[in-house]
Design an enzyme around this catalytic site. Structure first.
Site, mmCIF file in Angstrom:
data_model
loop_
_atom_site.group_PDB
_atom_site.id
_atom_site.type_symbol
_atom_site.label_atom_id
_atom_site.label_comp_id
_atom_site.label_asym_id
_atom_site.label_seq_id
_atom_site.Cartn_x
_atom_site.Cartn_y
_atom_site.Cartn_z
ATOM 1 N N THR A 11 6.589 10.597 -6.711
ATOM 2 C CA THR A 11 7.108 9.883 -7.893
ATOM 3 C C THR A 11 8.630 9.762 -7.887
ATOM 4 O OG1 THR A 11 7.144 11.992 -9.063
ATOM 5 C CG2 THR A 11 5.173 10.611 -9.358
ATOM 6 N N SER A 40 4.501 15.805 -12.659
ATOM 7 C CA SER A 40 4.268 14.384 -12.322
ATOM 8 C C SER A 40 2.794 14.098 -12.075
ATOM 9 C CB SER A 40 5.041 14.015 -11.058
ATOM 10 O OG SER A 40 6.394 14.351 -11.220
ATOM 11 N N ARG A 100 16.647 20.581 9.052
ATOM 12 C CA ARG A 100 17.392 19.674 9.953
ATOM 13 C C ARG A 100 18.107 20.408 11.095
ATOM 14 N NH1 ARG A 100 20.130 16.263 5.125
ATOM 15 N NH2 ARG A 100 18.337 14.968 4.567
ATOM 16 N N CYS A 128 21.139 10.683 4.548
ATOM 17 C CA CYS A 128 21.284 9.226 4.503
ATOM 18 C C CYS A 128 22.609 8.770 5.108
ATOM 19 C CB CYS A 128 21.160 8.706 3.075
ATOM 20 S SG CYS A 128 21.972 9.724 1.851
ATOM 21 N N GLN A 155 29.828 6.980 -1.517
ATOM 22 C CA GLN A 155 28.380 7.073 -1.648
ATOM 23 C C GLN A 155 27.884 6.665 -3.029
ATOM 24 O OE1 GLN A 155 28.434 10.845 1.394
ATOM 25 N NE2 GLN A 155 26.526 10.542 0.313
ATOM 26 N N SER A 158 22.706 6.330 -6.404
ATOM 27 C CA SER A 158 21.252 6.460 -6.158
ATOM 28 C C SER A 158 20.966 7.627 -5.211
ATOM 29 C CB SER A 158 20.685 5.166 -5.549
ATOM 30 O OG SER A 158 21.293 4.929 -4.279
ATOM 31 N N LYS A 206 26.907 18.559 6.363
ATOM 32 C CA LYS A 206 25.715 17.886 6.917
ATOM 33 C C LYS A 206 26.141 16.785 7.889
ATOM 34 C CE LYS A 206 22.927 18.369 2.693
ATOM 35 N NZ LYS A 206 22.484 17.647 1.470
ATOM 36 N N ARG A 228 31.586 10.446 -4.103
ATOM 37 C CA ARG A 228 30.656 9.658 -4.920
ATOM 38 C C ARG A 228 31.453 8.567 -5.625
ATOM 39 N NH1 ARG A 228 25.674 10.087 -3.955
ATOM 40 N NH2 ARG A 228 25.356 12.238 -4.595
ATOM 41 N N HIS A 235 25.307 3.151 0.589
ATOM 42 C CA HIS A 235 26.444 4.004 0.972
ATOM 43 C C HIS A 235 27.358 3.237 1.930
ATOM 44 C CE1 HIS A 235 24.655 7.285 -1.052
ATOM 45 N NE2 HIS A 235 24.282 8.049 -0.049
HETATM 46 C C1 2RA Z 1 23.549 11.927 -1.688
HETATM 47 N N1 2RA Z 1 23.179 12.143 0.699
HETATM 48 O O1 2RA Z 1 23.950 10.796 -1.439
HETATM 49 C C2 2RA Z 1 22.971 12.785 -0.579
HETATM 50 C C3 2RA Z 1 21.521 13.062 -0.816
HETATM 51 N N2 2RA Z 1 20.738 11.892 -0.844
HETATM 52 O O2 2RA Z 1 23.563 12.439 -2.838
#
Ligand code: 2RA
Length: 327
Positions: A11, A40, A100, A128, A155, A158, A206, A228, A235
């Site tokens: 979900t 969910s 990972r 991602c 980024q 979402s 990461k 962000r 992204h």
């Molecule tokens: C983000 N890469 O963009 C991390 C997790 N999806 O918040």
């Protein structure tokens, strides 16, 4: 042949996109099992004009005859449940960061390192922001030998799920933000995932660790800053590379243009360059702003944009599943 598929985290934003991509790519599915947390379960989800009921994820969920399980349910659940699924002979493709960096677990971008998949039952999908840069970097590493990498990311919200998108929309409408430590609307937050003792965030680590593993360059000089930004989806990453070898710019562009999975958008005279609003909803990695970095001997700057929910997560996972059924 058709396959029995389980979606763990059905979900969530990525879970729902798994289903969309599986349908779009006509993945050969016999039985489909939708699994999620207790809160969910009972949710009705439509797939190929059939309604499925989300069941609660429990260890016994994996006693069913399942061939491949696609996980996107957070690191804790993956740590607990992926081994249970694997012990039942199920192949797990996990989107969380839990496995990972485990040396026994291949970390795979199909256009980059498909050979990393041996007879593994547990395969990890990279972060991602790492997936989208790994595709052009592989092309350039093979040609010129990458010596050093500098990432700066922009980024989309979402990446932090539905709550992140709501925060952006609430913030733009002047409503109080709730999830981020500070408002994301009209702002930039140099803070994705938790800070570590090193002063780097887990997201930045990461990108560093996963790039080295995917390219099989454990000594690669690499650093990253992950930010962000108030973008809903998609992204963007500014990539600076230094090569061992000299390069010809037009040859380099041609090599990127010819790589499956990359779309070159690089014609600044006509304002052509990748943007999240044009990448969102697609599976390709969009590359532009390709220009020599004159501050070093063999340097280049790139601008790399991709849909972080599709190529950054769901589509990459389904592409790995497609590799598995072709074996
Ligand atoms: C983000 N890469 O963009 C991390 C997790 N999806 O918040």
């Amino acid at each position: 042949k058709k396959y029995n598929i389980a979606i763990v985290g059905a979900t969530g934003m990525v879970g729902r996109t798994f289903l969309k991509v599986l349908e779009e790519r006509n993945f050969p599915i016999d039985n489909l099992y939708l699994l999620a947390s207790s809160r969910s379960c009972g949710t009705k989800i439509n797939f190929k004009n059939k309604t499925y009921i989300v069941e609660e994820l429990k260890p016994e969920s994996f006693s069913k005859k399942i061939d491949i399980a696609l996980f996107s349910a957070g690191g804790d659940l993956s740590r607990e449940m992926a081994p249970v699924a694997v012990s039942c002979g199920i192949t797990v493709i996990d989107n969380s960061s839990a496995w990972r960096m485990d040396p026994a677990v291949p970390l795979v971008v199909p256009e980059v390192n498909p050979e990393a998949i041996k007879d593994n039952l547990l395969i990890a999908n990279p972060n991602c922001s790492t997936i989208q840069v790994a595709v052009p970097l592989k092309v350039l590493d093979d040609l010129y030998g990458i010596k050093r990498v500098i990432y700066s990311t922009y980024q989309a919200v979402s990446g932090s799920g539905v709550a992140g998108v709501e925060d952006l929309k609430n913030g733009i409408e002047g409503k109080e933000p709730s999830n981020y430590p500070y408002p994301i609307a009209f702002n930039c937050l140099p803070h994705i995932d938790d800070f570590t003792e090193s002063g780097y965030t887990k997201e930045e680590l990461k990108m560093i660790d996963e790039t080295r593993k995917i390219l099989n360059k454990p000594e690669l000089a690499i650093t990253s800053t992950c930010v962000r930004v108030p973008v809903e989806n998609g992204h963007s990453v500014s990539v600076n590379l230094e090569f061992e070898k000299e390069f010809d710019l037009s040859e380099l562009k041609e090599a990127l243009k010819n790589k499956e999975g990359i779309v070159l958008q690089d014609d600044v005279k006509n304002n052509i360059y990748p943007m999240p609003i044009n990448a969102s909803g697609f599976d390709e990695v969009f590359v532009g702003r390709i220009r020599r970095d004159y501050s070093v001997k063999n340097g280049i700057n790139l601008w790399v944009v991709a849909d972080n929910i599709r190529k950054g997560a769901a589509t990459n996972t389904v592409q790995i599943a497609e590799l598995l059924i072709k074996k």
